[in-house]
Design a protein around this motif. Structure first.
Motif, PDB file in Angstrom:
ATOM      1  N   ARG A 181       0.835  -1.208   0.000  1.00 50.96           N
ATOM      2  CA  ARG A 181       0.000   0.000   0.000  1.00 50.96           C
ATOM      3  C   ARG A 181       0.865   1.251   0.000  1.00 50.96           C
ATOM      4  O   ARG A 181       1.842   1.347   0.742  1.00 50.96           O
ATOM      5  N   TRP A 182       0.494   2.234  -0.840  1.00 47.56           N
ATOM      6  CA  TRP A 182       1.203   3.505  -0.916  1.00 47.56           C
ATOM      7  C   TRP A 182       0.407   4.601  -0.216  1.00 47.56           C
ATOM      8  O   TRP A 182      -0.818   4.573  -0.192  1.00 47.56           O
ATOM      9  N   GLY A 183       1.122   5.552   0.353  1.00 49.80           N
ATOM     10  CA  GLY A 183       0.498   6.693   1.006  1.00 49.80           C
ATOM     11  C   GLY A 183       1.485   7.839   1.137  1.00 49.80           C
ATOM     12  O   GLY A 183       2.510   7.880   0.444  1.00 49.80           O
ATOM     13  N   GLY A 184       1.187   8.756   2.037  1.00 47.88           N
ATOM     14  CA  GLY A 184       2.058   9.904   2.276  1.00 47.88           C
ATOM     15  C   GLY A 184       2.657   9.872   3.667  1.00 47.88           C
ATOM     16  O   GLY A 184       2.144   9.194   4.567  1.00 47.88           O
ATOM     17  N   VAL A 185       3.752  10.614   3.860  1.00 44.69           N
ATOM     18  CA  VAL A 185       4.423  10.635   5.158  1.00 44.69           C
ATOM     19  C   VAL A 185       4.960  12.027   5.442  1.00 44.69           C
ATOM     20  O   VAL A 185       5.366  12.763   4.539  1.00 44.69           O
ATOM     21  N   ILE A 186       4.901  12.420   6.724  1.00 45.68           N
ATOM     22  CA  ILE A 186       5.568  13.622   7.207  1.00 45.68           C
ATOM     23  C   ILE A 186       6.387  13.226   8.427  1.00 45.68           C
ATOM     24  O   ILE A 186       6.088  12.232   9.104  1.00 45.68           O
ATOM     25  N   GLY A 187       7.427  13.991   8.717  1.00 53.22           N
ATOM     26  CA  GLY A 187       8.265  13.646   9.862  1.00 53.22           C
ATOM     27  C   GLY A 187       9.105  14.817  10.323  1.00 53.22           C
ATOM     28  O   GLY A 187       9.157  15.875   9.686  1.00 53.22           O
ATOM     29  N   VAL A 188       9.772  14.607  11.459  1.00 49.92           N
ATOM     30  CA  VAL A 188      10.664  15.605  12.029  1.00 49.92           C
ATOM     31  C   VAL A 188      11.846  14.864  12.647  1.00 49.92           C
ATOM     32  O   VAL A 188      11.699  13.738  13.125  1.00 49.92           O
ATOM     33  N   GLY A 189      13.022  15.485  12.606  1.00 54.01           N
ATOM     34  CA  GLY A 189      14.199  14.812  13.138  1.00 54.01           C
ATOM     35  C   GLY A 189      15.232  15.782  13.665  1.00 54.01           C
ATOM     36  O   GLY A 189      15.217  16.987  13.354  1.00 54.01           O
ATOM     37  N   PHE A 190      16.125  15.244  14.479  1.00 48.85           N
ATOM     38  CA  PHE A 190      17.272  15.989  15.001  1.00 48.85           C
ATOM     39  C   PHE A 190      18.516  15.144  14.783  1.00 48.85           C
ATOM     40  O   PHE A 190      18.518  13.936  15.056  1.00 48.85           O
ATOM     41  N   GLU A 191      19.578  15.774  14.264  1.00 50.48           N
ATOM     42  CA  GLU A 191      20.814  15.046  13.987  1.00 50.48           C
ATOM     43  C   GLU A 191      21.995  15.850  14.521  1.00 50.48           C
ATOM     44  O   GLU A 191      22.005  17.092  14.433  1.00 50.48           O
ATOM     45  N   TYR A 192      22.985  15.136  15.052  1.00 50.53           N
ATOM     46  CA  TYR A 192      24.155  15.779  15.654  1.00 50.53           C
ATOM     47  C   TYR A 192      25.428  15.196  15.056  1.00 50.53           C
ATOM     48  O   TYR A 192      25.638  13.973  15.071  1.00 50.53           O
ATOM     49  N   GLY A 193      26.279  16.053  14.512  1.00 45.25           N
ATOM     50  CA  GLY A 193      27.553  15.625  13.949  1.00 45.25           C
ATOM     51  C   GLY A 193      28.612  15.532  15.026  1.00 45.25           C
ATOM     52  O   GLY A 193      29.070  16.555  15.535  1.00 45.25           O
ATOM     53  N   PHE A 194      29.001  14.308  15.391  1.00 40.87           N
ATOM     54  CA  PHE A 194      29.983  14.135  16.451  1.00 40.87           C
ATOM     55  C   PHE A 194      31.407  13.969  15.914  1.00 40.87           C
ATOM     56  O   PHE A 194      32.360  13.907  16.690  1.00 40.87           O
ATOM     57  N   ALA A 195      31.566  13.911  14.599  1.00 44.23           N
ATOM     58  CA  ALA A 195      32.862  13.840  13.930  1.00 44.23           C
ATOM     59  C   ALA A 195      32.675  14.452  12.548  1.00 44.23           C
ATOM     60  O   ALA A 195      31.543  14.634  12.087  1.00 44.23           O
ATOM     61  N   PRO A 196      33.758  14.793  11.840  1.00 45.38           N
ATOM     62  CA  PRO A 196      33.610  15.467  10.548  1.00 45.38           C
ATOM     63  C   PRO A 196      32.667  14.766   9.575  1.00 45.38           C
ATOM     64  O   PRO A 196      31.982  15.427   8.812  1.00 45.38           O
ATOM     65  N   ASN A 197      32.614  13.455   9.570  1.00 45.89           N
ATOM     66  CA  ASN A 197      31.766  12.758   8.604  1.00 45.89           C
ATOM     67  C   ASN A 197      30.754  11.815   9.247  1.00 45.89           C
ATOM     68  O   ASN A 197      30.090  11.056   8.539  1.00 45.89           O
TER      69      ASN A 197
END
Length: 252
Positions: A181-197
């Motif tokens: 089944r196909w549908g739509g999605v929304i979301g929210v996130g937080f990301e933290y860079g703890f090293a250069p890559n």
């Protein structure tokens, strides 16, 4: 008189040959300290990662009759939450303009979200749902505070579902069905860079999967039952990503 003059000349010569005092030395030139260099984290580049967490899918079943004899009005059989764990991966690309970050991402997950309820219309029957996998294809818009990124996302979702029903007393399955089944999605996130890559994060997504008519394959077929099944999906995952390009750069 001559001796006095010679003495005076000697004193002058001695004063000229003596080392200069601190007050006589020229002031040292002032050297300006070099400017501070601030490290700026760049989120641009391709990335790949893994994720894991949990989810729950709210399912509501309405009996619609049989494939060759539909009811004029659907009859409610009740709802249940199919919940459990999930693990998967994601791949994407981001580009940064000032503090704004834009991206595209594809995510695929295996899942084991299961749930059931006793039918309100058939009180001796239990309806069961299992979500086996899902995928998300989304765009992202975020704002970066150097190596901390807060973002929202939205796009398309796809879910692989299996359904079954059985007499509650025996647990022996009478009918099964499956769908993509196909549908739509929304979301929210937080990301933290703890090293250069490298970065870690957490994300919440809600998928709107709508309702569809599902025709069951009955094991002892007298007819092919049809249920209208509605579905929403909520997912919370922890993520870790490795990114190519866009390491920490220096900015004066």
């Amino acid at each position: 008189m001559k001796k006095i003059l010679l003495g005076t000349v000697g004193l002058v010569a001695l004063s000229l040959s003596a080392p200069a005092s601190a007050a006589d030395l020229a002031a040292r030139p002032y050297a300006k300290a070099p400017p501070m260099i601030a490290a700026v984290y760049d989120w641009s580049g391709f990335y790949i990662g893994v994720n894991g967490g949990g989810g729950w899918s709210h399912k509501c079943w309405d009996f619609s009759g049989q494939a060759n004899a539909r009811l004029a009005t659907n009859v409610a059989e009740g709802c249940h939450d199919a919940s459990g764990g999930t693990v998967g991966g994601q791949i994407g690309y981001r580009w940064q303009a000032a503090s704004w970050v834009f991206g595209l991402e594809a995510q695929g997950n295996w899942a084991d979200l299961t749930g059931s309820n006793v039918s309100l219309f058939f009180p001796t029957i239990t309806n069961e749902t299992k979500v086996e996998a899902f995928g998300l294809f989304t765009g992202q818009v975020g704002y970066a505070f150097s190596n901390a990124l807060l973002y929202v996302k939205g796009g398309a979702a796809v879910v692989s579902d299996k359904y079954s029903y059985y007499p509650t007393a025996t647990g022996i399955v009478n009918g099964t069905a499956s769908e993509t089944r196909w549908g739509g999605v929304i979301g929210v996130g937080f990301e933290y860079g703890f090293a250069p890559n490298w970065s870690v994060g957490i994300e919440y997504d809600h998928a709107f999967m709508g309702g569809r008519d599902i025709t069951f394959n009955q094991i002892t077929p007298v007819a092919s039952p049809v249920d209208r099944i509605g579905q929403d999906l909520d997912i919370v995952t922890a993520r870790i990503n490795y990114r190519w390009g866009g390491p920490v750069v220096a900015k004066y």
